[in-house]
Write a protein that holds these residues in place. Structure first.
Motif, PDB file in Angstrom:
ATOM      1  N   ASP A   6      10.109  -5.357 -10.277  1.00 54.84           N
ATOM      2  CA  ASP A   6       8.973  -4.895 -11.073  1.00 54.84           C
ATOM      3  C   ASP A   6       7.788  -4.651 -10.144  1.00 54.84           C
ATOM      4  O   ASP A   6       7.029  -5.575  -9.841  1.00 54.84           O
ATOM      5  CB  ASP A   6       8.618  -5.926 -12.133  1.00 54.84           C
ATOM      6  CG  ASP A   6       7.499  -5.487 -13.050  1.00 54.84           C
ATOM      7  OD1 ASP A   6       6.940  -4.383 -12.845  1.00 54.84           O
ATOM      8  OD2 ASP A   6       7.169  -6.239 -13.972  1.00 54.84           O
ATOM      9  N   PRO A   7       7.612  -3.413  -9.670  1.00 62.19           N
ATOM     10  CA  PRO A   7       6.497  -3.158  -8.752  1.00 62.19           C
ATOM     11  C   PRO A   7       5.136  -3.346  -9.401  1.00 62.19           C
ATOM     12  O   PRO A   7       4.168  -3.652  -8.720  1.00 62.19           O
ATOM     13  CB  PRO A   7       6.717  -1.706  -8.319  1.00 62.19           C
ATOM     14  CG  PRO A   7       7.571  -1.109  -9.379  1.00 62.19           C
ATOM     15  CD  PRO A   7       8.405  -2.229  -9.926  1.00 62.19           C
ATOM     16  N   SER A   8       5.040  -3.210 -10.728  1.00 63.41           N
ATOM     17  CA  SER A   8       3.746  -3.363 -11.395  1.00 63.41           C
ATOM     18  C   SER A   8       3.218  -4.790 -11.300  1.00 63.41           C
ATOM     19  O   SER A   8       2.017  -5.013 -11.352  1.00 63.41           O
ATOM     20  CB  SER A   8       3.837  -2.941 -12.856  1.00 63.41           C
ATOM     21  OG  SER A   8       4.584  -3.875 -13.608  1.00 63.41           O
ATOM     22  N   GLN A   9       4.110  -5.760 -11.161  1.00 65.77           N
ATOM     23  CA  GLN A   9       3.709  -7.162 -11.070  1.00 65.77           C
ATOM     24  C   GLN A   9       4.065  -7.792  -9.726  1.00 65.77           C
ATOM     25  O   GLN A   9       4.045  -9.007  -9.569  1.00 65.77           O
ATOM     26  CB  GLN A   9       4.367  -7.968 -12.201  1.00 65.77           C
ATOM     27  CG  GLN A   9       4.004  -7.490 -13.585  1.00 65.77           C
ATOM     28  CD  GLN A   9       2.512  -7.502 -13.828  1.00 65.77           C
ATOM     29  OE1 GLN A   9       1.846  -8.513 -13.579  1.00 65.77           O
ATOM     30  NE2 GLN A   9       1.972  -6.394 -14.302  1.00 65.77           N
ATOM     31  N   LYS A  10       4.456  -6.954  -8.757  1.00 66.68           N
ATOM     32  CA  LYS A  10       4.858  -7.407  -7.421  1.00 66.68           C
ATOM     33  C   LYS A  10       5.944  -8.482  -7.515  1.00 66.68           C
ATOM     34  O   LYS A  10       5.802  -9.597  -7.017  1.00 66.68           O
ATOM     35  CB  LYS A  10       3.657  -7.918  -6.632  1.00 66.68           C
ATOM     36  CG  LYS A  10       2.633  -6.849  -6.367  1.00 66.68           C
ATOM     37  CD  LYS A  10       1.478  -7.405  -5.583  1.00 66.68           C
ATOM     38  CE  LYS A  10       0.384  -6.368  -5.477  1.00 66.68           C
ATOM     39  NZ  LYS A  10      -0.912  -6.954  -5.281  1.00 66.68           N
ATOM     40  N   GLU A  11       7.029  -8.118  -8.137  1.00 65.92           N
ATOM     41  CA  GLU A  11       8.132  -9.046  -8.363  1.00 65.92           C
ATOM     42  C   GLU A  11       9.403  -8.484  -7.721  1.00 65.92           C
ATOM     43  O   GLU A  11       9.765  -7.339  -7.941  1.00 65.92           O
ATOM     44  CB  GLU A  11       8.348  -9.208  -9.865  1.00 65.92           C
ATOM     45  CG  GLU A  11       9.411 -10.174 -10.250  1.00 65.92           C
ATOM     46  CD  GLU A  11       9.534 -10.262 -11.766  1.00 65.92           C
ATOM     47  OE1 GLU A  11      10.672 -10.456 -12.217  1.00 65.92           O
ATOM     48  OE2 GLU A  11       8.533 -10.118 -12.481  1.00 65.92           O
ATOM     49  N   GLN A  12      10.051  -9.301  -6.891  1.00 64.55           N
ATOM     50  CA  GLN A  12      11.286  -8.878  -6.257  1.00 64.55           C
ATOM     51  C   GLN A  12      12.420  -9.855  -6.564  1.00 64.55           C
ATOM     52  O   GLN A  12      12.175 -10.979  -7.000  1.00 64.55           O
ATOM     53  CB  GLN A  12      11.109  -8.689  -4.759  1.00 64.55           C
ATOM     54  CG  GLN A  12      10.996  -9.967  -3.979  1.00 64.55           C
ATOM     55  CD  GLN A  12      10.747  -9.739  -2.509  1.00 64.55           C
ATOM     56  OE1 GLN A  12       9.843 -10.327  -1.964  1.00 64.55           O
ATOM     57  NE2 GLN A  12      11.528  -8.923  -1.854  1.00 64.55           N
TER      58      GLN A  12
END
Length: 89
Positions: A6-12
């Motif tokens: 989720d790039p919107s929440q900086k989640e990898q």
């Protein structure tokens, strides 16, 4: 591969083998360095500028989190044509 969920929440993705598909972790930025090698495999240039013998400094890239993409609804150019066509049936 960056494995960004989720790039919107900086989640990898977390460790896939250890934690499974559902687990994730947060990050603040991407850190990277770029280098050029000659045909013999020797480093000839490094960015950011530093000795090629030991890469220890990295460039950083980050962005603001977001919740919704910015968008604007509109009718496509073919809307009137399709509306007229389907009104005949």
């Amino acid at each position: 591969m960056l494995n960004i969920k989720d790039p919107s929440q900086k989640e990898q993705m977390a460790d896939l083998w250890k934690d499974g598909l559902e687990e994730s972790r947060s990050f603040e930025d991407f850190r990277f360095a770029a280098f050029i090698q000659n045909q013999e495999g020797t480093l000839t240039d490094v960015l950011p500028d530093q000795p090629a013998s030991s890469i220890s400094e990295y460039m950083s890239y980050t962005w603001e989190n977001w919740n919704l993409p910015e968008n604007e609804e509109r009718l496509k150019q073919s809307y009137d044509i399709l509306q007229k066509t389907f009104s005949e049936y």
